[in-house]
Structures are given as structure tokens and as C-alpha cells.
Design an enzyme around this catalytic site. Sequence first.
Site, PDB file in Angstrom:
ATOM      1  N   LYS A  48       0.822  -1.212   0.000  1.00 46.15           N
ATOM      2  CA  LYS A  48       0.000   0.000   0.000  1.00 46.15           C
ATOM      3  C   LYS A  48       0.855   1.261   0.000  1.00 46.15           C
ATOM      4  O   LYS A  48       0.482   2.265  -0.586  1.00 46.15           O
ATOM      5  CB  LYS A  48      -0.957   0.005   1.191  1.00 46.15           C
ATOM      6  CG  LYS A  48      -2.120  -0.955   1.006  1.00 46.15           C
ATOM      7  CD  LYS A  48      -3.295  -0.642   1.899  1.00 46.15           C
ATOM      8  CE  LYS A  48      -4.471  -1.543   1.537  1.00 46.15           C
ATOM      9  NZ  LYS A  48      -5.621  -1.386   2.386  1.00 46.15           N
ATOM     10  N   LYS A 102      -5.286  -9.468  -6.159  1.00 45.52           N
ATOM     11  CA  LYS A 102      -6.484  -9.652  -5.327  1.00 45.52           C
ATOM     12  C   LYS A 102      -7.603  -8.701  -5.766  1.00 45.52           C
ATOM     13  O   LYS A 102      -7.329  -7.555  -6.112  1.00 45.52           O
ATOM     14  CB  LYS A 102      -6.117  -9.355  -3.866  1.00 45.52           C
ATOM     15  CG  LYS A 102      -7.161  -9.807  -2.871  1.00 45.52           C
ATOM     16  CD  LYS A 102      -6.832  -9.327  -1.462  1.00 45.52           C
ATOM     17  CE  LYS A 102      -7.242  -7.897  -1.247  1.00 45.52           C
ATOM     18  NZ  LYS A 102      -7.526  -7.525   0.143  1.00 45.52           N
ATOM     19  N   LYS A 107     -11.381  -3.654  -2.912  1.00 41.67           N
ATOM     20  CA  LYS A 107     -12.345  -2.558  -3.080  1.00 41.67           C
ATOM     21  C   LYS A 107     -11.674  -1.222  -3.340  1.00 41.67           C
ATOM     22  O   LYS A 107     -12.284  -0.320  -3.871  1.00 41.67           O
ATOM     23  CB  LYS A 107     -13.279  -2.475  -1.883  1.00 41.67           C
ATOM     24  CG  LYS A 107     -12.603  -2.228  -0.547  1.00 41.67           C
ATOM     25  CD  LYS A 107     -13.685  -2.054   0.496  1.00 41.67           C
ATOM     26  CE  LYS A 107     -13.432  -2.856   1.741  1.00 41.67           C
ATOM     27  NZ  LYS A 107     -12.272  -2.417   2.513  1.00 41.67           N
TER      28      LYS A 107
HETATM   29  P1  ATP Z   1      -8.744  -2.524   0.917  1.00 47.36           P
HETATM   30  O1  ATP Z   1      -8.636  -2.605  -0.564  1.00 47.36           O
HETATM   31  O2  ATP Z   1      -9.345  -1.249   1.410  1.00 47.36           O
HETATM   32  O3  ATP Z   1      -7.501  -2.949   1.636  1.00 47.36           O
HETATM   33  P2  ATP Z   1      -9.888  -5.043   0.945  1.00 47.36           P
HETATM   34  O4  ATP Z   1     -10.967  -5.146  -0.091  1.00 47.36           O
HETATM   35  O5  ATP Z   1      -8.569  -5.621   0.614  1.00 47.36           O
HETATM   36  O6  ATP Z   1      -9.795  -3.557   1.315  1.00 47.36           O
HETATM   37  P3  ATP Z   1     -11.526  -5.651   3.287  1.00 47.36           P
HETATM   38  O7  ATP Z   1     -12.814  -5.608   2.548  1.00 47.36           O
HETATM   39  O8  ATP Z   1     -11.306  -4.693   4.378  1.00 47.36           O
HETATM   40  O9  ATP Z   1     -10.238  -5.672   2.323  1.00 47.36           O
HETATM   41  O10 ATP Z   1     -11.353  -7.071   3.821  1.00 47.36           O
HETATM   42  C1  ATP Z   1     -12.307  -7.620   4.664  1.00 47.36           C
HETATM   43  C2  ATP Z   1     -12.123  -9.089   4.766  1.00 47.36           C
HETATM   44  O11 ATP Z   1     -12.380  -9.677   3.511  1.00 47.36           O
HETATM   45  C3  ATP Z   1     -10.709  -9.506   5.154  1.00 47.36           C
HETATM   46  O12 ATP Z   1     -10.797 -10.649   5.942  1.00 47.36           O
HETATM   47  C4  ATP Z   1     -10.070  -9.813   3.842  1.00 47.36           C
HETATM   48  O13 ATP Z   1      -9.040 -10.753   3.965  1.00 47.36           O
HETATM   49  C5  ATP Z   1     -11.245 -10.384   3.067  1.00 47.36           C
HETATM   50  N1  ATP Z   1     -11.095 -10.136   1.652  1.00 47.36           N
HETATM   51  C6  ATP Z   1     -11.087  -8.928   1.038  1.00 47.36           C
HETATM   52  N2  ATP Z   1     -10.891  -9.074  -0.281  1.00 47.36           N
HETATM   53  C7  ATP Z   1     -10.773 -10.414  -0.490  1.00 47.36           C
HETATM   54  C8  ATP Z   1     -10.566 -11.211  -1.650  1.00 47.36           C
HETATM   55  N3  ATP Z   1     -10.418 -10.654  -2.832  1.00 47.36           N
HETATM   56  N4  ATP Z   1     -10.543 -12.552  -1.516  1.00 47.36           N
HETATM   57  C9  ATP Z   1     -10.712 -13.133  -0.290  1.00 47.36           C
HETATM   58  N5  ATP Z   1     -10.895 -12.438   0.837  1.00 47.36           N
HETATM   59  C10 ATP Z   1     -10.931 -11.096   0.744  1.00 47.36           C
END
Ligand code: ATP
Length: 327
Positions: free
Chosen positions: A111, A192, A195
Amino acid sequence: MKRILTGLQPSGELTLGSLIGGISQTVKLQDEYDSFIFVPDMHAITVRQDPILLKERIRKNVALYLACGVDPKKNTIYIQSENLYHANLSWVLECNTYMGEASRMTQFKEKSKKQDNVTVGLFTYPILMAADILLYDADYVPVGIDQKQHVELARDVAIRFNKLYGEVFKIPEPLIRNVGFKIMDLQNPTNKMSKSSENHKGIIFLLDDEKNIRKKIMSAVTDSEGKVYYDVQNKPGISNLLTIYASLKNISIAKAEEHFKDYNYGNLKKEVADVVTEVLLDIQEKYNKIIDSEEIDEILNRGSEVTSKIAKEKLEEVFKKVGFGRY
Ligand code: ATP
Ligand code: LTN
């Protein structure tokens, strides 16, 4: 009863990845565990946020938890910032975390590469996360694989603290799905689905409309071989679609492969889109019923009350151990 605890940042709209990797595990386990799910809004400002949007998203997150099947009778649901103990514990834990171990966090490295003005908060983020977990003696932390390293840091810090000051913290374990622990971006299937990514074409948001969901899946990047089977190295796009299907259907990858073995890519995408649409439209229908209801505030008030009591007790125990004030 053992306790699970998890949170999803309101730093953007929740995605299919958030549902599969995060929320769905809580829903699955809520009958067997004392289950806590919260909105880590304090984590969200490690990256600049618009205050009005942030406030909206906090409520949206809670409504989405409920719409995804988190049962308020079986879960304690709360907002991190409404509980002043998280940041207080975080400070004590910061003083028990080494620069070396915090510097190893891959999420920080990734990040911070993408931003110009990297804040100290982005660096100490995993320590606040450790406080979120350790305050409540969580046994298991359901997360996607990207968060495993952070839960391991929480374990290391807890073990160190217990050794120095006596047994205070329970040592938590990450809980990670066998299938669906990392849903990939549809346009860039080696990354990955996240969001906060800039290009939304490869991300399915939980509140996307049907047309958009179908369009995004139908234009997912694949390969030129034309055969459907799971091979993350050589076929990341197809493997991701199989993973999404298997996760939502709750079947193994092998079963999904078997089901699609004679399909072409177009038909595979169409069937994956059907399943995703079915799941998300159902969530959206429930979401629309709840988002403006008073039920959300009642649930959050209850959550805040329950967690403040638990957190106060734990923090006072910690303060006593480290020799603070007149605790
Ligand atoms: P950011 O991009 O703001 O870091 P994020 O989308 O990576 O956010 P969160 O939505 O905060 O992450 O993650 C919430 C939960 O969902 C966490 O346990 C994270 O590991 C899981 N998660 C998020 N994106 C994925 C993904 N693409 N696949 C599996 N698990 C996910
Ligand atoms: N860092 C997590 C969100 C989070 C969390 C937690 C998850 C903050 N505190 C405690 C589990 C337990 C993320 O998904 N980005």
C-alpha cells in the site's frame, strides 16, 4: 463457547471478495461460536477518506453484514470508533511491537508503494488490528489470506506481552477458507480483488446491479487455451472463475472442474454470472429493506454496550499489569 471476531474496513464498497473471504465465514460459524463482527472505521482513515462518504459506508457495511446473513441475535455487531478502548490498547501494544516485525508486513509495503503521502497510521495499522482482536479474547479470526500475516503479528505480540507481564491475552488463530481465501480481480487475475483498486471493471461490488455484474464477469480476462480446468499458475482467470463458483456453491474445486469440464469459456462465464447474480440480488433485496431501518441503530447500541464492558475490563487489566496510574 469459543469466540470468533472479524471486521471489514469501510474504505470502499464491499466486494465479492469481502463476502467470500470475510463475511461468509462468520455466517457459517455463527451457530457454533460466540461471534463478533465490527466496522473498523478507524482503520479506514489510514488512507484518506471523505468524511461524509465514510459515515455512509459504516452504515452500509452494517446493513450488508445483516443482508449477507449475519444474524444480530447470534452476533455482537459494533463500530470500532464507538469503543474508545481499541486505540488505548493499541498504544500499549505499539510499545511491545518491534520496528522489524511491523516493517515486514506485506500489506504496508504494497500500500505504501501506491501512495505518495504514507502516514504513520498505515504503518501501525496491524497493531490496532491486534488490539481489536486481543481486547475480546478471540479464539479465531475469520479472514482472507491477505490478513493472515496481521493475525500472526497479533499472536506474536500477545505471546510476548503474556511472557513479560503474565497471562492477559488469549492467543488468536486466523481462520482461512480452503477455497476462496483470495478472490482475484477479474481484469487482472494475478491481483487480489480489492475494493480500493482504481479500475472497477475487475471488481464485483456487492451492490452492483445485475447488468454490471454480468458484464464484468462476461469480460473477465481468461487465456487462449479454451479448456476449463484449475491451474492458478497458467490459467489464473479460469481458476478464479472456478473458485468463485465453488465458493458460492460451497463445493470443492474438483467438483466445480468436473461440472464445467465440457464447457467453453463463454458458457462457463454465463453460469458463474448466474450464480453470482442470484446470490447478490438476494443480498441486495435484504439490504434495501434494512438500510433505512431503526433496527441498525438498535443493533449497534447493543453492540457498543456489550463490547465497551468487555473492553474496559481487559484494558484495565493491561494497565494494571504495565503499572499505569492508579489502576
Ligand atoms: P482494501 O482494498 O481497502 O484494503 P480489501 O478489499 O482488501 O480492502 P476488506 O474488505 O477490508 O479488504 O477485507 C475484509 C475481509 O475480507 C478480510 O478478511 C479480507 O481478507 C477479506 N477479503 C477482502 N478481499 C478479499 C478477496 N479478494 N478474496 C478473499 N478475501 C478477501
Ligand atoms: N485489516 C482488516 C480489517 C480488520 C480486521 C480487524 C479483521 C481490522 N481489524 C480485526 C479481523 C480482525 C482488513 O480486512 N483489511
